[in-house]
Motif scaffolding. Structure first.
Motif, PDB file in Angstrom:
ATOM      1  N   SER A 145       0.844  -1.197   0.000  1.00  0.00           N
ATOM      2  CA  SER A 145       0.000   0.000   0.000  1.00  0.00           C
ATOM      3  C   SER A 145       0.878   1.246   0.000  1.00  0.00           C
ATOM      4  O   SER A 145       2.078   1.182   0.278  1.00  0.00           O
ATOM      5  CB  SER A 145      -0.887   0.002   1.244  1.00  0.00           C
ATOM      6  OG  SER A 145      -0.090   0.263   2.392  1.00  0.00           O
ATOM      7  N   GLY A 146       0.266   2.405  -0.295  1.00  0.00           N
ATOM      8  CA  GLY A 146       1.007   3.665  -0.278  1.00  0.00           C
ATOM      9  C   GLY A 146       1.658   3.933   1.067  1.00  0.00           C
ATOM     10  O   GLY A 146       2.808   4.346   1.145  1.00  0.00           O
ATOM     11  N   GLY A 147       0.907   3.678   2.136  1.00  0.00           N
ATOM     12  CA  GLY A 147       1.445   3.916   3.475  1.00  0.00           C
ATOM     13  C   GLY A 147       2.652   3.034   3.747  1.00  0.00           C
ATOM     14  O   GLY A 147       3.658   3.482   4.311  1.00  0.00           O
ATOM     15  N   ALA A 167      12.401  15.608   4.259  1.00  0.00           N
ATOM     16  CA  ALA A 167      11.231  14.968   3.647  1.00  0.00           C
ATOM     17  C   ALA A 167      10.366  16.016   2.953  1.00  0.00           C
ATOM     18  O   ALA A 167       9.904  16.965   3.589  1.00  0.00           O
ATOM     19  CB  ALA A 167      10.431  14.221   4.719  1.00  0.00           C
ATOM     20  N   ASP A 168      10.168  15.842   1.638  1.00  0.00           N
ATOM     21  CA  ASP A 168       9.402  16.818   0.853  1.00  0.00           C
ATOM     22  C   ASP A 168       7.985  16.299   0.636  1.00  0.00           C
ATOM     23  O   ASP A 168       7.759  15.451  -0.218  1.00  0.00           O
ATOM     24  CB  ASP A 168      10.104  17.074  -0.493  1.00  0.00           C
ATOM     25  CG  ASP A 168       9.678  18.397  -1.108  1.00  0.00           C
ATOM     26  OD1 ASP A 168       8.685  18.984  -0.627  1.00  0.00           O
ATOM     27  OD2 ASP A 168      10.339  18.843  -2.059  1.00  0.00           O
ATOM     28  N   GLU A 169       7.054  16.777   1.424  1.00  0.00           N
ATOM     29  CA  GLU A 169       5.654  16.345   1.398  1.00  0.00           C
ATOM     30  C   GLU A 169       5.521  14.820   1.426  1.00  0.00           C
ATOM     31  O   GLU A 169       4.904  14.227   0.545  1.00  0.00           O
ATOM     32  CB  GLU A 169       4.965  16.931   0.165  1.00  0.00           C
ATOM     33  CG  GLU A 169       5.121  18.437   0.116  1.00  0.00           C
ATOM     34  CD  GLU A 169       4.055  19.121  -0.732  1.00  0.00           C
ATOM     35  OE1 GLU A 169       2.904  18.671  -0.681  1.00  0.00           O
ATOM     36  OE2 GLU A 169       4.392  20.089  -1.414  1.00  0.00           O
ATOM     37  N   PRO A 170       6.098  14.176   2.462  1.00  0.00           N
ATOM     38  CA  PRO A 170       6.082  12.709   2.509  1.00  0.00           C
ATOM     39  C   PRO A 170       4.674  12.146   2.643  1.00  0.00           C
ATOM     40  O   PRO A 170       4.443  10.984   2.323  1.00  0.00           O
ATOM     41  CB  PRO A 170       6.914  12.385   3.751  1.00  0.00           C
ATOM     42  CG  PRO A 170       6.772  13.583   4.626  1.00  0.00           C
ATOM     43  CD  PRO A 170       6.705  14.753   3.672  1.00  0.00           C
ATOM     44  N   SER A 171       3.734  12.979   3.108  1.00  0.00           N
ATOM     45  CA  SER A 171       2.361  12.487   3.283  1.00  0.00           C
ATOM     46  C   SER A 171       1.453  12.979   2.173  1.00  0.00           C
ATOM     47  O   SER A 171       0.254  12.740   2.202  1.00  0.00           O
ATOM     48  CB  SER A 171       1.836  12.957   4.649  1.00  0.00           C
ATOM     49  OG  SER A 171       1.978  14.358   4.748  1.00  0.00           O
ATOM     50  N   GLY A 172       2.046  13.654   1.169  1.00  0.00           N
ATOM     51  CA  GLY A 172       1.238  14.279   0.121  1.00  0.00           C
ATOM     52  C   GLY A 172       0.403  13.310  -0.693  1.00  0.00           C
ATOM     53  O   GLY A 172      -0.637  13.681  -1.231  1.00  0.00           O
ATOM     54  N   ALA A 173       0.856  12.064  -0.799  1.00  0.00           N
ATOM     55  CA  ALA A 173       0.115  11.093  -1.608  1.00  0.00           C
ATOM     56  C   ALA A 173      -0.635  10.087  -0.732  1.00  0.00           C
ATOM     57  O   ALA A 173      -1.073   9.049  -1.211  1.00  0.00           O
ATOM     58  CB  ALA A 173       1.084  10.361  -2.543  1.00  0.00           C
ATOM     59  N   ASP A 175      -3.497   9.010   2.559  1.00  0.00           N
ATOM     60  CA  ASP A 175      -4.692   9.443   3.283  1.00  0.00           C
ATOM     61  C   ASP A 175      -4.275   9.895   4.681  1.00  0.00           C
ATOM     62  O   ASP A 175      -3.112   9.769   5.071  1.00  0.00           O
ATOM     63  CB  ASP A 175      -5.733   8.314   3.337  1.00  0.00           C
ATOM     64  CG  ASP A 175      -5.219   7.076   4.055  1.00  0.00           C
ATOM     65  OD1 ASP A 175      -4.388   7.216   4.982  1.00  0.00           O
ATOM     66  OD2 ASP A 175      -5.629   5.971   3.699  1.00  0.00           O
ATOM     67  N   SER A 176      -5.238  10.454   5.420  1.00  0.00           N
ATOM     68  CA  SER A 176      -4.860  11.098   6.682  1.00  0.00           C
ATOM     69  C   SER A 176      -4.312  10.103   7.703  1.00  0.00           C
ATOM     70  O   SER A 176      -3.388  10.426   8.447  1.00  0.00           O
ATOM     71  CB  SER A 176      -6.034  11.889   7.255  1.00  0.00           C
ATOM     72  OG  SER A 176      -7.101  11.021   7.510  1.00  0.00           O
ATOM     73  N   VAL A 177      -4.838   8.877   7.718  1.00  0.00           N
ATOM     74  CA  VAL A 177      -4.358   7.886   8.690  1.00  0.00           C
ATOM     75  C   VAL A 177      -2.895   7.534   8.410  1.00  0.00           C
ATOM     76  O   VAL A 177      -2.045   7.536   9.308  1.00  0.00           O
ATOM     77  CB  VAL A 177      -5.237   6.608   8.663  1.00  0.00           C
ATOM     78  CG1 VAL A 177      -4.618   5.514   9.516  1.00  0.00           C
ATOM     79  CG2 VAL A 177      -6.647   6.939   9.140  1.00  0.00           C
ATOM     80  N   ASN A 178      -2.581   7.277   7.140  1.00  0.00           N
ATOM     81  CA  ASN A 178      -1.201   6.945   6.784  1.00  0.00           C
ATOM     82  C   ASN A 178      -0.287   8.164   6.883  1.00  0.00           C
ATOM     83  O   ASN A 178       0.893   8.030   7.206  1.00  0.00           O
ATOM     84  CB  ASN A 178      -1.152   6.340   5.383  1.00  0.00           C
ATOM     85  CG  ASN A 178      -1.577   4.879   5.391  1.00  0.00           C
ATOM     86  OD1 ASN A 178      -0.939   4.055   6.037  1.00  0.00           O
ATOM     87  ND2 ASN A 178      -2.671   4.573   4.744  1.00  0.00           N
ATOM     88  N   GLY A 179      -0.843   9.338   6.615  1.00  0.00           N
ATOM     89  CA  GLY A 179      -0.074  10.572   6.779  1.00  0.00           C
ATOM     90  C   GLY A 179       0.355  10.745   8.231  1.00  0.00           C
ATOM     91  O   GLY A 179       1.508  11.055   8.531  1.00  0.00           O
ATOM     92  N   GLU A 180      -0.582  10.495   9.146  1.00  0.00           N
ATOM     93  CA  GLU A 180      -0.269  10.576  10.576  1.00  0.00           C
ATOM     94  C   GLU A 180       0.807   9.554  10.947  1.00  0.00           C
ATOM     95  O   GLU A 180       1.724   9.848  11.714  1.00  0.00           O
ATOM     96  CB  GLU A 180      -1.514  10.292  11.426  1.00  0.00           C
ATOM     97  CG  GLU A 180      -2.581  11.361  11.364  1.00  0.00           C
ATOM     98  CD  GLU A 180      -2.338  12.518  12.327  1.00  0.00           C
ATOM     99  OE1 GLU A 180      -1.568  12.358  13.297  1.00  0.00           O
ATOM    100  OE2 GLU A 180      -2.915  13.592  12.069  1.00  0.00           O
TER     101      GLU A 180
END
Ligand code: ADP
Ligand code: MG
Length: 241
Positions: A145-147, A167-173, A175-180
């Motif tokens: 998965s992306g996360g 890290a350049d926008e590591p959560s940019g791609a 969802d919020s759960v994986n971004g967190e």
């Protein structure tokens, strides 16, 4: 100790009337154990800041120090070593090599730096296990998965005890759960391993993981908070009392 220091750093592109001032007199210091978030609109200089901090680009003026050493005084070889051994990069789109397994991707920077295949593989496995990805070690990126892919990319950026992660926008791609999850991982690495991190994000909620938030606009630092009281305080101006 300061892992990264920018002093009055400016960077322009092009010449004459067509020139762009991507960064203007930016000063920033990142200590061991510190996580700094960078926020700002598109084109405000966030990626330029990371490239200069990572010695991938040179400033037009100003000074950059990594681990206390001025980058401008380093030879090309010394800068390349710094990029292999001390600095790790994480990108929005993961940039994993599709033909390599998760463990092989993470082991690659060590192997390129001369570590034996066996040792590199063990270090990669240890890092993946730390990130809860031990069971995914022999999987290829396109089956993850992306996360998971971004956590593998962070493992690759940190393997071999590197000290500074950019890290350049590591959560940019993500969802919020994986971004967190990505922000928590970087945060824990700073606190437990004494790493320093500079993390670009558009998301105030995610930025609140950082010890400090630096705001960029048109290449200028317009504000710094230390630390944010809560995510909402980054979104709305201070209420009148
Ligand atoms: P951000 O990451 O905040 O979106 P960038 O650091 O990518 O911003 O870009 C800052 C400014 O510098 C923008 O105006 C961009 O067009 C310009 N810029 C960035 N890299 C280059 C380049 N290699 N050549 C010319 N202009 C550039
Ligand atoms: Mg950018």
């Amino acid at each position: 100790m300061s892992l990264l220091e920018l002093r009055g750093v400016s960077r322009s592109y092009g010449e004459g009337s067509a020139s762009v001032n991507a960064l203007q007199e930016v000063s920033l210091s990142v200590d061991e154990g510190a996580m700094v978030a960078v926020m700002g609109p598109s084109g405000s200089g966030k990626s330029t800041l990371l490239s200069i901090a990572g010695t991938l680009e040179e400033p037009t003026s100003g000074e950059v120090r990594v681990g206390g050493q001025p980058v401008s005084a380093m030879s090309r070889g010394a800068k390349a070593r710094l990029r292999r051994r001390t600095i790790g990069y994480v990108f929005q789109d993961f940039n994993l090599l599709p033909g390599l397994t998760a463990a092989e991707n993470v082991a690659l920077p060590l192997e390129l730096d001369g570590t034996s295949g066996r040792k590199a593989r063990l270090a990669a496995l240890r890092t993946l296990e730390r990130f809860g990805l031990g069971e995914r070690a022999s999987h290829y990126p396109d089956t993850m998965s992306g996360g998971e892919r971004q956590r593998v990319a962070i493992a690759r950026a940190m393997v071999g005890e590197r000290k500074l992660v950019l890290a350049d926008e590591p959560s940019g791609a993500l969802d919020s759960v994986n971004g967190e999850a990505v922000m928590r991982l970087l945060h824990d690495a700073c606190k437990k391993a004494g790493m320093g991190a500079v993390v670009v994000t558009h998301d105030a909620q995610l930025a609140s993981w950082a010890d400090r938030v630096v705001f960029l606009r048109d290449g200028h630092v317009t504000d710094q908070t230390a630390p944010p009281k809560d995510p909402q305080s980054l979104l709305t101006p201070e209420a009148e009392t």
